[in-house]
Design an enzyme around this catalytic site. Structure first.
Site, mmCIF file in Angstrom:
data_model
loop_
_atom_site.group_PDB
_atom_site.id
_atom_site.type_symbol
_atom_site.label_atom_id
_atom_site.label_comp_id
_atom_site.label_asym_id
_atom_site.label_seq_id
_atom_site.Cartn_x
_atom_site.Cartn_y
_atom_site.Cartn_z
ATOM 1 N N ASP A 483 1.084 -1.595 0.019
ATOM 2 C CA ASP A 483 -0.556 0.116 -0.146
ATOM 3 C C ASP A 483 0.537 1.453 -0.162
ATOM 4 O O ASP A 483 0.295 2.557 0.050
ATOM 5 C CB ASP A 483 -0.874 0.386 1.350
ATOM 6 C CG ASP A 483 -2.350 -0.979 1.206
ATOM 7 O OD1 ASP A 483 -3.122 -1.439 0.422
ATOM 8 O OD2 ASP A 483 -2.163 -1.569 2.637
HETATM 9 C C1 GLC Z 1 -1.124 -4.205 6.100
HETATM 10 C C2 GLC Z 1 -2.179 -4.183 4.859
HETATM 11 C C3 GLC Z 1 -2.771 -5.223 3.865
HETATM 12 C C4 GLC Z 1 -1.301 -4.067 2.849
HETATM 13 C C5 GLC Z 1 -0.014 -5.185 3.585
HETATM 14 C C6 GLC Z 1 1.448 -3.803 2.895
HETATM 15 O O1 GLC Z 1 -0.625 -5.427 6.455
HETATM 16 O O2 GLC Z 1 -3.319 -4.960 6.017
HETATM 17 O O3 GLC Z 1 -3.277 -5.433 3.148
HETATM 18 O O4 GLC Z 1 -0.925 -5.505 2.383
HETATM 19 O O5 GLC Z 1 -0.069 -3.846 4.402
HETATM 20 O O6 GLC Z 1 1.028 -2.878 3.081
#
Ligand code: GLC
Length: 796
Positions: A483
């Site tokens: 993200d």
């Molecule tokens: C957090 C989020 C997940 C995402 C990860 C990497 O664990 O819940 O959806 O893929 O971060 O950004």
């Protein structure tokens, strides 16, 4: 070991020193009513939604961080001594307390002022309530006169409104004492059901009564926090407990609390049981039910039965897989804590813990889809309904809500991966069950006419097909699995190499499903698209010693040896293998580069070196402190894919090295800080000044993946459409191991021997004494089946 250890049978985590470096919690719930509780009694309670149905408060950013909670105070009437049955909030005599977290329950024991006590916290399967069963035994050799006070602080409905608008919100609180029912009832005459902080005043009241009751006559009660705690005080020294008598005044205003006082005497050696019950009742059902639940747990036999049912239901859930390996830690996690955490993450979502406060986020689409891969083993029905839920968050063009609330509310973003996770949930379900009828099940789209699950899958295929950039790789948008790679190439410029691998891997799974389900007519176009993604990655994604992570603006390479920061990313190495890319020498080299550049004492890092300069054309990752979260931490969730990838290459020692390093109980708790019995989202890496600290425990995709990857790929027992596939990839030092797994109604007992000390490969496989020439044990119609495996030369 300083703070605790697993019990001998591994089924409880025993906290022997309760002043843990962070709140070490557990989850108690039945799917409707949820509670968290720390070893010190801190925690929240909610009905259905932590946002809309908050029963008790959590004081965000408070110190200490786990207040308020489920507290029972005791006052010795003669000496004036005061303590609590959990170490906090009064916090005296730390050595006198111990706690145990088990599957679906938490127990805290103490011996203070000559009174031995034990409190058991659990949530019954059938009632929307939580039980705090306290037992007090007089060990002091003299008559004791005690006042016991159960105490909760209510939130009563919308937790975010309660937080941001308390000055007004408190005018709608009502708390009543019902002498006939010997109970307090609390509600709010105003309720908001929107998901965000809003000025919109909905014309309705909270649809529940919260109740708080006890199995002894209530000597006095309190309803207002200001009167219970007193000015300039806290839960650690409440005025009312010092005074020894509650006001017994109802309230229509203020911070609503429930406090119940019970006065009792204990002869020397005598024990008494005091059961507090906190719960909710629908207002519409109050009269008809005659508030039966309020009375129910006054009967100790009901408490015992309800507790037995909770234990039985967890035992049943945990009975579907079993591992007996030479490594006791592995057994403890695989036989209990990993599947347990995975189910909690599935049922709770990333919405309630001391990290996730349940006021701002719904359910993440990709997280929710991934959680389904663990639950499906023991509860395929739940996985099937999760598929339905995910389908309902999708538009006809395949776009899905990035976050959703399950009630039609949600938020679209431009992540390139979200819809594809739907394929994972469906294929894992179909492989486990052989139920292909699921493909024809109708589910609504977010707009337009409904469609079958197959229609939904093809909407996803179209999304993947339509979202590609110059190199034929997915257009990054506002992120992929990561993200924080949210501005790759600025606003629109970037493409995700990982996204290309991920699409290939998911399309490959879909093609396999269509073949198995007898729907080959759609298969070819899926295979064709899969191959396009594979070849785009192979043509443009290789950096020489590993795979790139992304292309930014003007073909800028992210995750390349030419970069100073973020040279190499973990996900594009492991997913190259998972996506079945054809060039084995590249795959081996990529994985060796992981070992060389990413592995560390605390585990493999998500990328390295971490970013130390802000780069707006990469995004949030570069704004984050180095060594934490996505910016170079040991992120446990993708580490599971690394283990899977090493297994796919047959390298058991490597795979196990990573798995074992990441077991949550490996690091000294003064450094690790988070619970040693569950995975955390990440562990701070050596790029930060204080490495080893874990954060975001419990609610992480690592839970499901670590369980499934260790079981399916290290033990190597995993479902295939044609049967149960056996392909262990283990450390060479393991001479043998045993495992059990229920698959399509048959319990398989698997014995694996490794006389030659190899890491992978099978020389013989016998099913009920008969040799078979395949890795796949065909489905059986018998209740039990014995599989004997000798590792050695590859079968084929
Ligand atoms: C957090 C989020 C997940 C995402 C990860 C990497 O664990 O819940 O959806 O893929 O971060 O950004």
């Amino acid at each position: 070991m300083k703070y605790g250890r697993f019990s001998t049978d591994g089924r409880e985590y025993l906290i022997t020193h309760v002043a843990t470096p962070s709140p070490w919690i557990n989850y108690l719930y039945n799917g409707r009513y949820f509670a968290t509780v720390s070893g010190n009694g801190g925690g929240i309670s909610y009905f259905r939604s932590p946002l809309h149905g908050r029963v008790t408060r959590y004081r965000i950013n408070d110190i200490p961080p786990d207040r308020p909670g489920k507290y029972i105070y005791v006052k010795d009437v003669d000496s004036g001594a005061i303590w609590t049955l959990t170490w906090q909030p009064i916090g005296r005599d730390v050595e006198a307390y111990r706690a145990a977290h088990g599957f679906g329950y938490t127990r805290v024991e103490a011996e203070v002022e000559g009174i031995a006590s034990s409190v058991l916290f659990f949530v019954p399967r059938d009632d929307d309530a939580e039980i705090w069963r306290a037992r007090l035994r007089n060990e002091s050799g003299r008559l004791r006169r005690l006042s016991v006070f159960g105490y909760v602080e209510f939130a009563l409905g919308h937790a975010l409104i309660d937080l941001i608008n308390q000055c007004d919100d408190q005018h709608f609180n009502r708390v009543r004492f019902d002498p006939d029912l010997n109970s307090l009832f609390a509600t709010k005459t105003y309720w908001v059901t929107e998901t965000r902080g809003t000025q919109h005043q909905e014309n309705k009241e909270w649809d529940r009564w919260a109740f708080f009751t006890v199995n002894h006559p209530v000597a006095a009660f309190e309803t207002m926090r200001e009167r219970f705690i007193g000015p300039y005080r806290s839960e650690g020294n409440p005025l009312a407990v010092e005074a020894g008598r509650l006001s017994s005044r109802e309230t229509d205003f203020g911070n609503a609390v429930g406090a119940l006082q019970v006065d009792l005497e204990l002869e020397p050696g005598e024990s008494k049981e005091i059961v507090f019950t906190l719960g909710v009742i629908a207002k519409t059902e109050f009269e008809a039910s005659k508030a039966a639940v309020v009375r129910k747990y006054r009967d100790p036999a009901e408490v015992e039965t309800a507790f037995g049912n909770v234990r039985a239901s967890w035992d049943e859930y945990l009975s579907f897989t079993r591992a007996e390996t030479p490594d006791p830690d592995v057994n403890v996690f695989l036989n209990g804590w990993s599947p347990y955490q995975a189910k909690v993450a599935f049922d709770v979502g990333r919405v309630a813990s001391f990290y996730y406060w349940g006021i701002g986020r719904g359910f993440g689409y990709r997280d929710t889809a991934q959680d389904a891969i663990a639950i499906v083993v023991a509860d395929p029905g739940k996985a099937r309904s999760r598929i339905g839920l995910l389908a309902r968050q999708m538009r006809r063009d395949g776009k899905v809500y990035h976050h959703f609330y399950g009630d039609g509310q949600g938020e679209f973003t431009r992540h390139c991966d979200d819809p594809l996770w739907f394929i994972l949930a469906v294929t894992e379900y179909a492989k486990e069950t052989g139920d292909f009828a699921v493909l024809d099940r109708e589910e609504p789209f977010l707009e337009g006419p409904p469609g079958s699950i197959l229609n939904h899958l093809f909407a996803v295929v179209e999304f993947a097909r339509g979202n590609t950039g110059r190199h034929g790789l997915p257009i990054f948008g506002r992120g992929d699995w990561n993200d924080t790679l949210d501005y790759i190439g600025g606003d629109d410029g970037g493409e995700s190499v990982w996204g290309g691998m991920f699409c290939a891997a998911m399309l490959d799974r879909l093609a396999e499903l269509l073949e198995a389900a007898g729907r080959p007519e759609h298969r070819d176009e899926v295979v064709e698209l899969r191959d396009r993604f594979r070849s785009a990655v192979e043509s443009y994604g290789w950096d020489g010693e590993w795979y790139l992570r992304a292309f930014g603006e003007n073909d800028r390479r992210v995750g390349s040896r030419e970069n100073a920061a973020g040279k190499i990313f973990l996900n594009t190495q492991s997913w190259a293998v998972i996506a079945g890319l054809p060039d084995r020498s590249r795959l081996v080299q990529a994985m060796d580069s992981v070992r060389r550049h990413l592995d560390s004492a605390y585990g493999p890092k998500i990328c390295a070196p971490a970013f130390r300069e802000i780069d707006p054309k990469i995004g949030l990752i570069t704004r984050c402190v180095w060594g934490k979260k996505e910016n170079g931490a040991v992120f446990c969730h993708p580490a599971a894919w690394l283990i899977q990838a090493e297994c796919l290459l047959g390298r058991g020692d490597r795979a196990f090295h990573y798995y074992r390093t990441l077991l949550p109980n490996r690091v000294d708790s003064d450094i690790f800080a988070a619970e040693p019995y569950v995975y955390s989202q990440y562990i701070t890496s050596d790029e930060h000044e204080s490495p080893g600290r874990a954060s975001h425990s419990w609610q992480t995709g690592s839970a499901a993946w670590m369980y499934r990857v260790a079981y399916d790929y290290i033990l190597g027992i995993r479902p295939a459409y044609e049967g149960l596939r056996i392909d262990p990839v283990i450390p060479a030092s393991w001479k043998r191991f045993g495992a059990e797994r229920v698959f399509r109604g048959t319990r398989y007992f698997v014995e694996v021997e490794n006389p030659g000390g190899v890491e992978s490969g099978i020389s013989s496989l016998k099913v009920d004494g008969r040799l078979i020439e395949s890795h796949i044990v065909p489905p059986s119609d018998k209740p039990e089946c014995r599989v004997h495996v000798v590792l050695g030369r590859r079968l084929s």
